[in-house]
Design a protein around this motif. Structure first.
Motif, PDB file in Angstrom:
ATOM      1  N   LEU A   1       0.897  -1.555  -0.350  1.00  7.25           N
ATOM      2  CA  LEU A   1      -0.121  -0.174   0.154  1.00  7.25           C
ATOM      3  C   LEU A   1       0.825   1.406   0.354  1.00  7.25           C
ATOM      4  O   LEU A   1       0.705   2.181  -0.637  1.00  7.25           O
ATOM      5  N   ASN A   2       2.273   1.074   0.712  1.00  7.55           N
ATOM      6  CA  ASN A   2       2.257   2.383   0.811  1.00  7.55           C
ATOM      7  C   ASN A   2       3.619   2.898  -0.855  1.00  7.55           C
ATOM      8  O   ASN A   2       3.746   3.596  -0.729  1.00  7.55           O
ATOM      9  N   GLU A   3       3.490   1.670  -2.049  1.00  4.28           N
ATOM     10  CA  GLU A   3       3.945   1.951  -3.083  1.00  4.28           C
ATOM     11  C   GLU A   3       3.342   1.622  -4.139  1.00  4.28           C
ATOM     12  O   GLU A   3       3.764   2.809  -5.119  1.00  4.28           O
ATOM     13  N   ASN A   4       2.338   1.166  -4.274  1.00  4.77           N
ATOM     14  CA  ASN A   4       0.701   1.481  -5.216  1.00  4.77           C
ATOM     15  C   ASN A   4      -0.496   2.206  -4.998  1.00  4.77           C
ATOM     16  O   ASN A   4      -0.785   1.541  -3.298  1.00  4.77           O
ATOM     17  N   LYS A   5      -0.789   2.267  -5.511  1.00  2.00           N
ATOM     18  CA  LYS A   5      -2.509   3.326  -5.726  1.00  2.00           C
ATOM     19  C   LYS A   5      -3.345   2.289  -5.268  1.00  2.00           C
ATOM     20  O   LYS A   5      -3.282   1.312  -6.385  1.00  2.00           O
ATOM     21  N   VAL A   6      -3.898   1.649  -4.596  1.00  2.00           N
ATOM     22  CA  VAL A   6      -4.973   0.667  -4.401  1.00  2.00           C
ATOM     23  C   VAL A   6      -6.627   1.457  -3.766  1.00  2.00           C
ATOM     24  O   VAL A   6      -6.565   1.993  -3.013  1.00  2.00           O
ATOM     25  N   VAL A   7      -7.690   0.730  -4.827  1.00  2.00           N
ATOM     26  CA  VAL A   7      -8.791   1.674  -4.935  1.00  2.00           C
ATOM     27  C   VAL A   7     -10.091  -0.045  -4.257  1.00  2.00           C
ATOM     28  O   VAL A   7      -9.846  -0.428  -5.752  1.00  2.00           O
ATOM     29  N   GLU A   8     -10.836   0.191  -3.754  1.00  2.00           N
ATOM     30  CA  GLU A   8     -11.910  -0.900  -3.228  1.00  2.00           C
ATOM     31  C   GLU A   8     -12.566  -0.569  -4.406  1.00  2.00           C
ATOM     32  O   GLU A   8     -13.497   0.483  -4.536  1.00  2.00           O
TER      33      GLU A   8
END
Length: 170
Positions: free
Chosen positions: A96-103
């Protein structure tokens, strides 16, 4: 349209993520299989929008296309999926610190997943790349037949909407 804000990701939730691939990003869609601090285990697909990357490198696409490749979102990525794609199974972790994640919702996941599994990018790209004539007419008939055989109502509706906006089904 596709993304939704969530305070807490949990196992079984569906996610949309970006993973760097050179100067652009690949898209990951899948279900969370585990959570360990800032790392999510995700099972799904990783999608390379190779056709759109090719269009941009040839100078045949505008700034919107480059924006889609650099910062894909659940809303804009469908525009990158009308051209040829490459995909593979993704069973790995996402930091989560390196990649954008969206539910995303389950419905949205199945639309995007179905779009890839039904080979819709290749079929649409075939229609878009052919010159007017009998081959293009056949490609349109093939697309229409594929649309008529889709079982998922949401996927079918989404495909009709994209085809209308691209003005490829008269």
């Amino acid at each position: 349209m596709f993304g939704r804000k969530s305070k807490q990701l949990q196992e079984g939730s569906y996610v949309f993520a970006c993973k760097p691939d050179g100067q652009y990003n690949n898209v990951i869609i899948g279900a969370i299989t585990g959570i360990d601090g800032n790392k999510l285990g995700v099972s799904g697909l990783i999608i390379n929008m190779a056709g759109l990357k090719n269009k941009v490198s040839q100078g045949k696409a505008g700034p919107r296309s480059e924006e889609i490749l650099k910062t894909p979102t659940p809303e804009n990525c469908i525009l990158g999926l009308v051209y040829r794609t490459e995909h593979d199974i993704f069973n790995d972790t996402i930091d989560l610190n390196e990649n954008k994640v969206v539910e995303i919702s389950e419905k949205s996941f199945y639309v995007l997943d179905g779009w890839i599994r039904e080979s819709l990018p290749e079929i649409i790209n075939n229609v878009l790349s052919l010159q007017d004539g009998p081959e293009k007419d056949q490609a349109k008939r093939t697309l229409k037949q594929r649309m008529d055989t889709l079982y998922d109502k949401n996927l079918k509706q989404n495909l009709y909407s994209v085809c209308r906006s691209l003005k490829i089904l008269n």
